[in-house]
Design a protein around this motif. Sequence first.
Motif, PDB file in Angstrom:
ATOM      1  N   ILE A 196       0.853  -1.194   0.000  1.00 37.63           N
ATOM      2  CA  ILE A 196       0.000   0.000   0.000  1.00 37.63           C
ATOM      3  C   ILE A 196       0.886   1.240   0.000  1.00 37.63           C
ATOM      4  N   PRO A 197       0.603   2.237  -0.838  1.00 34.10           N
ATOM      5  CA  PRO A 197       1.386   3.477  -0.797  1.00 34.10           C
ATOM      6  C   PRO A 197       1.326   4.111   0.586  1.00 34.10           C
ATOM      7  N   ALA A 198       2.495   4.501   1.085  1.00 33.33           N
ATOM      8  CA  ALA A 198       2.587   5.151   2.395  1.00 33.33           C
ATOM      9  C   ALA A 198       3.317   6.470   2.210  1.00 33.33           C
ATOM     10  N   TYR A 199       2.696   7.548   2.654  1.00 27.12           N
ATOM     11  CA  TYR A 199       3.238   8.887   2.451  1.00 27.12           C
ATOM     12  C   TYR A 199       3.548   9.549   3.791  1.00 27.12           C
ATOM     13  N   ILE A 200       4.573  10.380   3.780  1.00 22.87           N
ATOM     14  CA  ILE A 200       4.853  11.277   4.901  1.00 22.87           C
ATOM     15  C   ILE A 200       4.684  12.699   4.380  1.00 22.87           C
TER      16      ILE A 200
END
Length: 244
Positions: A196-200
């Motif tokens: 799953i794409p994980a963004y900060i």
Amino acid sequence: MLIAQISDIHASPGNDGLARLKRAISWLAAMQPAIVVVTGDLVNGGWREGYRQIIAALQSLACRTLILPGNVDDRTVMREAMPEAGHWGDDEKMHFAEPHGDALIVGLDTCVDGHAHGDVTEHLPWLRQTLASGPSGMPLLFTHHHVFPTGISPLDDVMCRGADALGDLLSSGIRRPIAICSGHVHRPMSSLIAGIPAYICGSICPANPLLLDPTHEPPVTDPPGLMIHDLRNGRLVSSHVSFR
């Protein structure tokens, strides 16, 4: 549907955090997001008036605002100073799950009292139930603490613990978030967790250096930042936005 994310304001009477936030809100006014999610670290030192000023500034956008605590926030002071938020449950933790359009906006309070790191472990049953039987919609999961190692050792020491167990949960056949969106690092980054794409999200406060090698500290030139998550026709496109 446009979902704006703001993170890590760290406002105090002695810094320009509120001024930076107001510049972010001015930029967002032209975008007219349907919802704004604030992923923690709103004020330093439990500054009660800062919480009030932040909620007042956000209300100028005339859209729904959802707020998570960060490790420097005081939940008790937040609840008392920001009653207009009004989306938290009655228990100590400040999770939320709200449907908006085609999305289910899920906020997971990962904070551990008295510590800078986060931990998701004890909240996985709540998340499982929310994803399995909560309101309909494509889940978009928000946390304060990042859930993947960034390569910046001092920050990874205080990341979200239990990330492997979170990945196992998300790989178990349950309804999966379309993205996981965090803060805490004070600079934009991205990776994957359980595919799953994980963004900060970049920070409103001054950025941290990209300290991937502790023997070589690069200059910090990053302006304040936020994110826009555009959910349209079943597809999510997430943009990192810098502003002056």
